[in-house]
Design an enzyme around this catalytic site. Structure first.
Site, PDB file in Angstrom:
ATOM      1  N   LYS A  32      11.403 -58.666   3.838  1.00  0.00           N
ATOM      2  CA  LYS A  32      12.588 -57.672   3.512  1.00  0.00           C
ATOM      3  C   LYS A  32      13.153 -57.282   4.787  1.00  0.00           C
ATOM      4  CE  LYS A  32      12.095 -53.243   2.221  1.00  0.00           C
ATOM      5  NZ  LYS A  32      12.994 -52.183   2.876  1.00  0.00           N
ATOM      6  N   ASP A  59      17.983 -55.652   2.047  1.00  0.00           N
ATOM      7  CA  ASP A  59      17.980 -54.430   1.461  1.00  0.00           C
ATOM      8  C   ASP A  59      18.813 -53.539   2.052  1.00  0.00           C
ATOM      9  OD1 ASP A  59      16.863 -52.136   0.130  1.00  0.00           O
ATOM     10  OD2 ASP A  59      15.236 -51.811   1.481  1.00  0.00           O
ATOM     11  N   LEU A  60      20.070 -53.584   1.487  1.00  0.00           N
ATOM     12  CA  LEU A  60      21.162 -52.528   2.183  1.00  0.00           C
ATOM     13  C   LEU A  60      21.782 -51.607   1.293  1.00  0.00           C
ATOM     14  CD1 LEU A  60      23.360 -55.493   4.356  1.00  0.00           C
ATOM     15  CD2 LEU A  60      21.327 -53.932   4.991  1.00  0.00           C
ATOM     16  N   LYS A  61      21.237 -51.667   0.173  1.00  0.00           N
ATOM     17  CA  LYS A  61      21.769 -50.768  -1.010  1.00  0.00           C
ATOM     18  C   LYS A  61      23.216 -50.020  -0.912  1.00  0.00           C
ATOM     19  CE  LYS A  61      16.928 -48.422  -0.626  1.00  0.00           C
ATOM     20  NZ  LYS A  61      16.424 -49.063   0.536  1.00  0.00           N
ATOM     21  N   LEU A  62      24.013 -51.150  -1.253  1.00  0.00           N
ATOM     22  CA  LEU A  62      25.368 -50.733  -1.353  1.00  0.00           C
ATOM     23  C   LEU A  62      25.877 -49.948  -2.359  1.00  0.00           C
ATOM     24  CD1 LEU A  62      25.450 -53.486   0.234  1.00  0.00           C
ATOM     25  CD2 LEU A  62      27.664 -54.451  -0.609  1.00  0.00           C
ATOM     26  N   ASP A  64      29.427 -47.988  -3.407  1.00  0.00           N
ATOM     27  CA  ASP A  64      31.095 -47.704  -2.920  1.00  0.00           C
ATOM     28  C   ASP A  64      31.883 -48.181  -4.279  1.00  0.00           C
ATOM     29  OD1 ASP A  64      33.434 -47.148  -1.520  1.00  0.00           O
ATOM     30  OD2 ASP A  64      32.474 -47.986   0.322  1.00  0.00           O
ATOM     31  N   ASN A  67      35.840 -52.513  -6.061  1.00  0.00           N
ATOM     32  CA  ASN A  67      36.495 -53.613  -5.407  1.00  0.00           C
ATOM     33  C   ASN A  67      35.856 -53.713  -3.861  1.00  0.00           C
ATOM     34  OD1 ASN A  67      38.708 -55.522  -4.879  1.00  0.00           O
ATOM     35  ND2 ASN A  67      39.367 -54.120  -3.201  1.00  0.00           N
ATOM     36  N   THR A 119      12.951 -42.592  -4.455  1.00  0.00           N
ATOM     37  CA  THR A 119      11.641 -41.880  -4.664  1.00  0.00           C
ATOM     38  C   THR A 119      11.639 -40.655  -3.786  1.00  0.00           C
ATOM     39  OG1 THR A 119      10.736 -43.493  -2.969  1.00  0.00           O
ATOM     40  CG2 THR A 119      10.459 -43.777  -5.458  1.00  0.00           C
ATOM     41  N   ARG A 211       3.879 -51.052   6.119  1.00  0.00           N
ATOM     42  CA  ARG A 211       2.839 -50.751   7.134  1.00  0.00           C
ATOM     43  C   ARG A 211       1.498 -51.436   6.904  1.00  0.00           C
ATOM     44  NH1 ARG A 211       4.928 -44.858   6.935  1.00  0.00           N
ATOM     45  NH2 ARG A 211       5.398 -45.812   5.045  1.00  0.00           N
TER      46      ARG A 211
HETATM   47  O1  C5P Z   1       5.514 -49.385   5.087  1.00  0.00           O
HETATM   48  P1  C5P Z   1       5.558 -49.188   3.563  1.00  0.00           P
HETATM   49  O2  C5P Z   1       4.678 -50.263   2.948  1.00  0.00           O
HETATM   50  O3  C5P Z   1       5.468 -47.813   3.226  1.00  0.00           O
HETATM   51  O4  C5P Z   1       7.075 -49.819   3.716  1.00  0.00           O
HETATM   52  C1  C5P Z   1       7.409 -49.811   2.127  1.00  0.00           C
HETATM   53  C2  C5P Z   1       8.835 -50.243   2.407  1.00  0.00           C
HETATM   54  O5  C5P Z   1       9.623 -50.122   1.109  1.00  0.00           O
HETATM   55  C3  C5P Z   1       9.825 -49.665   3.311  1.00  0.00           C
HETATM   56  O6  C5P Z   1      10.883 -50.726   4.118  1.00  0.00           O
HETATM   57  C4  C5P Z   1      10.818 -48.749   2.423  1.00  0.00           C
HETATM   58  O7  C5P Z   1      11.913 -48.442   3.071  1.00  0.00           O
HETATM   59  C5  C5P Z   1      10.744 -49.266   1.165  1.00  0.00           C
HETATM   60  N1  C5P Z   1      11.079 -48.389  -0.081  1.00  0.00           N
HETATM   61  C6  C5P Z   1      10.174 -47.466  -0.223  1.00  0.00           C
HETATM   62  N2  C5P Z   1      10.349 -46.645  -1.417  1.00  0.00           N
HETATM   63  C7  C5P Z   1      11.382 -46.715  -2.091  1.00  0.00           C
HETATM   64  C8  C5P Z   1      12.404 -47.948  -1.754  1.00  0.00           C
HETATM   65  C9  C5P Z   1      11.951 -48.644  -0.625  1.00  0.00           C
HETATM   66  O8  C5P Z   1       9.040 -47.154   0.402  1.00  0.00           O
HETATM   67  N3  C5P Z   1      11.484 -46.112  -3.284  1.00  0.00           N
END
Ligand code: C5P
Length: 236
Positions: A32, A59-62, A64, A67, A119, A211
Site C-alpha cells: 500500500k 491509498d489517496l482517498k479522493l 471532491d 467531475n 476510524t 508496523r
Molecule cells: O502500522 P499499522 O498496521 O497500524 O498501519 C495500518 C495502515 O492502515 C496505515 O497505513 C493506516 O494509515 C491505515 N489505516 C488504518 N485505519 C483506517 C484506515 C487506514 O490504520 N481506518
C-alpha cells in the site's frame, strides 16, 4: 485476486521504501502506498514499485466534486495500480464518476474501494461536529451500501464491521481491513485490533498491515507469519 496481506509502506522516502522491499528478495508482497510516500515522491514511486513486480494499493482517498474525481481517477488509471480508493462521503454521484474515470479505454480498471467512516471519527464527533445523526455503525453500513450501489468493489472498514458489510452487500463485495496485530505484539495507536487469524475467521478479504511488519526486527519473517496466520487461520 484472492485474499492477501497488503503491507502498508508508510515510509517518508523512496530510499527507505526500497531498502525495506529489498529485504524480501524474490518475494513480492502486495503493498500500500499512502499519501506520505506519494506526496513526497510523486507518481514515479508507483511506477518504480510496479516495475519491481509488486501489486499496489494506491491509498489517496479522493474526495471532491464528481467531475474532478473522475478526471483525477482517469490520470491514476494510467499508473496501472491494482487497487485505489476514495471517500464514500463524497456521495454516489462522485463514486460513479470515479468508476467511469478509472476505467481504461480497454475496459480494464483497478479495484475501487470506498473509505466509509474514518476510524478516527468517534460517535460524538460524527453527531456533534459532522452533523450526522444516529449510530456510527449505521452510517458505515449506509455508506457501504451506497458504494456497492455505485458499482464499487468494496470498502475499507474495521475488521469488526467486515461481517456486517458482507451480509448487507454480498460476499463478493470486498472488505479491506487495517487494525491488524499479532496476538503477542504492540497495538501502537490502533485501539480495536484483530489478529490475522481472527481477520480470516470474520471473512476479511484483504488485511492492511503496517508496523507489525515494517517495524519488526525481521520484516520478512513477520510478513510470512502474517500470510500464514491469515490464510490458514492458525493461531487464533
Ligand atoms: O502500522 P499499522 O498496521 O497500524 O498501519 C495500518 C495502515 O492502515 C496505515 O497505513 C493506516 O494509515 C491505515 N489505516 C488504518 N485505519 C483506517 C484506515 C487506514 O490504520 N481506518
Amino acid at each position: 485476486m484472492g485474499r492477501d496481506v497488503i503491507v502498508a509502506c508508510d515510509f517518508p522516502t523512496a530510499e527507505e521504501t526500497f531498502a525495506f522491499l529489498d529485504k524480501f528478495g524474490g518475494r513480492k508482497p502486495f503493498v500500500k502506498i499512502g499519501m506520505e510516500l506519494y506526496y513526497a515522491q510523486g507518481p514515479e514511486i508507483v511506477r518504480a514499485i510496479k516495475e519491481r513486480g509488486h501489486k499496489i494499493f494506491l491509498d489517496l482517498k479522493l474526495h471532491d466534486i464528481p467531475n474532478t474525481v473522475k478526471r483525477a481517477m482517469s490520470v491514476l488509471s494510467r499508473l496501472d495500480v491494482d487497487m485505489t480508493n476514495l471517500h464514500a462521503g463524497g456521495g454516489s454521484a462522485m463514486m460513479e464518476a470515479a468508476l467511469e474515470g478509472l476505467t481504461r479505454p480497454d475496459g480494464t480498471r483497478p479495484l475501487l474501494i470506498a473509505v466509509t467512516m474514518l476510524t478516527s471519527i468517534s460517535q460524538q464527533t460524527m453527531n456533534g461536529e459532522l452533523g450526522i445523526g444516529g449510530e456510527i455503525q449505521d452510517t458505515v453500513m449506509s455508506y457501504a451500501k451506497n458504494a456497492a450501489g455505485a458499482g464499487l468493489d468494496g470498502v475499507v472498514c474495521s475488521p469488526l464491521e467486515a461481517q456486517a458489510v458482507h451480509s448487507a452487500c454480498g460476499d463478493k463485495f470486498l472488505t479491506v481491513t487495517p487494525g491488524v496485530r499479532f496476538a503477542d505484539s504492540e497495538r501502537g495507536d490502533q485501539q480495536r485490533v484483530m489478529t490475522p487469524a481472527q481477520a480470516n475467521a470474520i471473512g476479511s478479504d484483504y488485511i492492511v498491515v503496517g508496523r507489525p511488519i515494517t517495524a519488526a526486527d525481521d520484516p520478512v519473517a513477520a510478513y510470512e507469519r502474517c500470510i500464514q496466520e491469515f490464510t490458514t487461520g492458525g493461531n487464533l
